[in-house]
Design a protein around this motif. Structure first.
Motif, PDB file in Angstrom:
ATOM      1  N   LEU A  78       0.840  -1.198   0.000  1.00  0.00           N
ATOM      2  CA  LEU A  78       0.000   0.000   0.000  1.00  0.00           C
ATOM      3  C   LEU A  78       0.872   1.243   0.000  1.00  0.00           C
ATOM      4  O   LEU A  78       2.017   1.218   0.447  1.00  0.00           O
ATOM      5  CB  LEU A  78      -0.919   0.016   1.226  1.00  0.00           C
ATOM      6  N   THR A  79       0.315   2.348  -0.493  1.00  0.00           N
ATOM      7  CA  THR A  79       1.061   3.605  -0.574  1.00  0.00           C
ATOM      8  C   THR A  79       0.171   4.768  -0.177  1.00  0.00           C
ATOM      9  O   THR A  79      -0.997   4.850  -0.606  1.00  0.00           O
ATOM     10  CB  THR A  79       1.586   3.832  -2.013  1.00  0.00           C
ATOM     11  N   LEU A  80       0.710   5.650   0.659  1.00  0.00           N
ATOM     12  CA  LEU A  80       0.035   6.919   0.911  1.00  0.00           C
ATOM     13  C   LEU A  80       0.060   7.721  -0.384  1.00  0.00           C
ATOM     14  O   LEU A  80       1.122   7.879  -0.994  1.00  0.00           O
ATOM     15  CB  LEU A  80       0.752   7.701   2.019  1.00  0.00           C
ATOM     16  N   ARG A  81      -1.078   8.231  -0.809  1.00  0.00           N
ATOM     17  CA  ARG A  81      -1.156   8.831  -2.141  1.00  0.00           C
ATOM     18  C   ARG A  81      -0.175  10.004  -2.279  1.00  0.00           C
ATOM     19  O   ARG A  81      -0.168  10.924  -1.460  1.00  0.00           O
ATOM     20  CB  ARG A  81      -2.575   9.303  -2.437  1.00  0.00           C
ATOM     21  N   PRO A  82       0.664   9.980  -3.335  1.00  0.00           N
ATOM     22  CA  PRO A  82       1.577  11.091  -3.589  1.00  0.00           C
ATOM     23  C   PRO A  82       0.952  12.174  -4.452  1.00  0.00           C
ATOM     24  O   PRO A  82       1.492  13.269  -4.576  1.00  0.00           O
ATOM     25  CB  PRO A  82       2.739  10.423  -4.319  1.00  0.00           C
ATOM     26  N   GLU A  83      -0.175  11.884  -5.092  1.00  0.00           N
ATOM     27  CA  GLU A  83      -0.899  12.841  -5.917  1.00  0.00           C
ATOM     28  C   GLU A  83      -2.319  12.327  -6.093  1.00  0.00           C
ATOM     29  O   GLU A  83      -2.617  11.182  -5.721  1.00  0.00           O
ATOM     30  CB  GLU A  83      -0.199  13.066  -7.257  1.00  0.00           C
ATOM     31  N   GLY A  84      -3.214  13.159  -6.633  1.00  0.00           N
ATOM     32  CA  GLY A  84      -4.623  12.807  -6.631  1.00  0.00           C
ATOM     33  C   GLY A  84      -5.195  12.266  -7.919  1.00  0.00           C
ATOM     34  O   GLY A  84      -6.227  11.593  -7.900  1.00  0.00           O
TER      35      GLY A  84
END
Length: 429
Positions: A78-84
């Motif tokens: 999983l990844t914390l969103r770097p962009e939307g």
């Protein structure tokens, strides 16, 4: 002694003294987008890592070096969103809201995460307002995005502090031809390229164009230009965009080195830049990504969007003294009450006033206190006026009305007339 707890480096608290300006900025943008017919969407801040690898590009700096990625208890990456944008595309595909050519004009707001070196205007948790449009392929919608931001800068008083830069990256085919020409040219000057540009030449050669290295920039002066490799469709699209900006009177400059840091862009790319924030010059940026939805498993769907950094724009408002004066005042009226009977009456009276004046910022004293201490708290609150309710006022069903920030004598106002008096005085104040 145990180590004191602190926020993670690059992830900052936004304190009560700062939040009024954030709310003002966010509210201004939200009203503007509502007026243009955009609807809000809210996505999770955590996504499967594969989403960003497929959309942003595995050889981008974001994916290679900046993402916060971890395995959860199920073993999923999983990844914390770097962009939307990628998350928004995933959402519209998952829920089928762009199927059948449905036009969607969406916006979102929230935190993004990148493991970068923190500095003023660049943080590891930062906040963006983003906007995405699907199933409109003409230059008219590209122009609308830019016109909206131009209107926003006007409402915020920032037009003189920003500059619009434009470029066209063409289709994937024309960009591929340009990439080959650029690689051939740069390979002949390999010894003059900085180390990072040499690495990018093998992985993402277009990113060499926005290098900050002076020696590499000198080499790029004679490099092939993207404009010479544009296909007819992309060239016509770009001319259509410029014609619309000219019609509105929005100034811009063509920046042939503007490529953006994400692989999914095609045709239009743009940035609003400023010289008021030091090294962090981009405050809003975006462009067209017509192949992204298909790349992520959907049907061919035109897309275009942008994102703006809230931290940087808040810093600009402060640096240029464009913060509305009323934001420094959190309370309009402070109600002081002395004695238990007056406190009970004050509570009922304050709620009656709130019913009549729902936008009035009225604070009632809590914790009792002497006349002097309550007035000290009233003054510290920043209120324009103090209301006074004691035994004498209670007996006469009046309230003392005392200006705190200007001229005027204390007077007595009947309870029934208080709302009308406050409406007049607070508006004028």
């Amino acid at each position: 002694m145990s180590k004191s707890l602190q926020a993670i480096r690059g992830m900052n608290d936004i304190l009560p003294e700062q939040t009024p300006l954030w709310r003002y900025f966010e509210g201004t943008v939200a009203r503007l987008l509502d007026n243009y017919g955009y609807r809000q969407i809210r996505m999770p801040i955590v996504e499967f890592t594969e989403l960003f690898k497929r959309s942003i590009g595995e050889v981008t700096d974001i994916v290679e070096k900046e993402m916060y990625t971890f395995d959860d208890r199920n073993g999923d990456s999983l990844t914390l969103r770097p962009e939307g944008t990628a998350a928004c595309v995933r959402a519209v595909l998952e829920h089928g809201i762009t199927g059948g050519g449905q036009v969607q004009k969406l916006w979102y707001i929230g935190p993004m995460f990148r493991h970068e070196r923190p500095q003023k205007g660049r943080y590891r948790q930062f906040h963006q307002i983003g906007l995405e449009v699907f199933n409109l392929e003409g230059p008219d919608i590209d122009a609308e995005l830019i016109v909206m931001t131009w209107r926003l800068w006007g409402e915020l008083g920032l037009r003189d502090a920003v500059k619009l830069e434009l470029n066209s990256l063409g289709t994937s085919e024309s960009r591929g031809r340009y990439r080959e020409a650029l690689v051939e040219f740069l390979s002949a000057h390999l010894d003059k390229l900085d180390e990072d540009s040499q690495r990018r030449l093998k992985t993402n050669p277009l990113r060499v164009l926005d290098t900050k290295n002076a020696e590499t920039q000198a080499v790029l002066v004679d490099a092939p230009k993207m404009a010479d490799y544009l296909d007819d469709e992309s060239r016509a699209h770009f001319e259509g965009l410029k014609a619309r900006l000219d019609a509105v009177g929005i100034p811009y400059v063509i920046n042939p080195k503007l490529v953006r840091g994400l692989d999914y862009y095609s045709k239009t790319v743009f940035e609003w830049v400023t010289d008021k924030l030091g090294a962090q010059g981009t405050v809003c940026a975006g462009g067209r990504y017509d192949g992204l939805v298909e790349q992520m498993g959907g049907k061919p769907t035109p897309g275009v969007g942008f994102a703006m950094g809230i931290e940087r724009l808040v810093l600009m408002l402060e640096a240029l003294d464009k913060v509305p004066e009323e934001l420094s005042r959190q309370v309009d009226v402070y109600l002081c009450a002395f004695g238990e009977a007056a406190e009970l009456a004050a509570l009922a009276l304050s709620e009656r006033i709130r019913d009549q004046l729902p936008n009035l910022r009225l604070q009632i004293n809590a914790g009792a206190g002497s006349f002097k201490s309550q007035f000290k708290k009233a003054d510290k609150s920043g209120a324009l006026y103090a209301l006074i309710l004691g035994d004498d006022e209670l007996a006469q069903q009046v309230v003392g009305f005392k200006p705190l920030r200007g001229q005027g004598e204390q007077q007595s106002i009947a309870w029934d007339a208080l709302a009308a008096h406050l409406a007049t005085c607070v508006v004028q104040g």
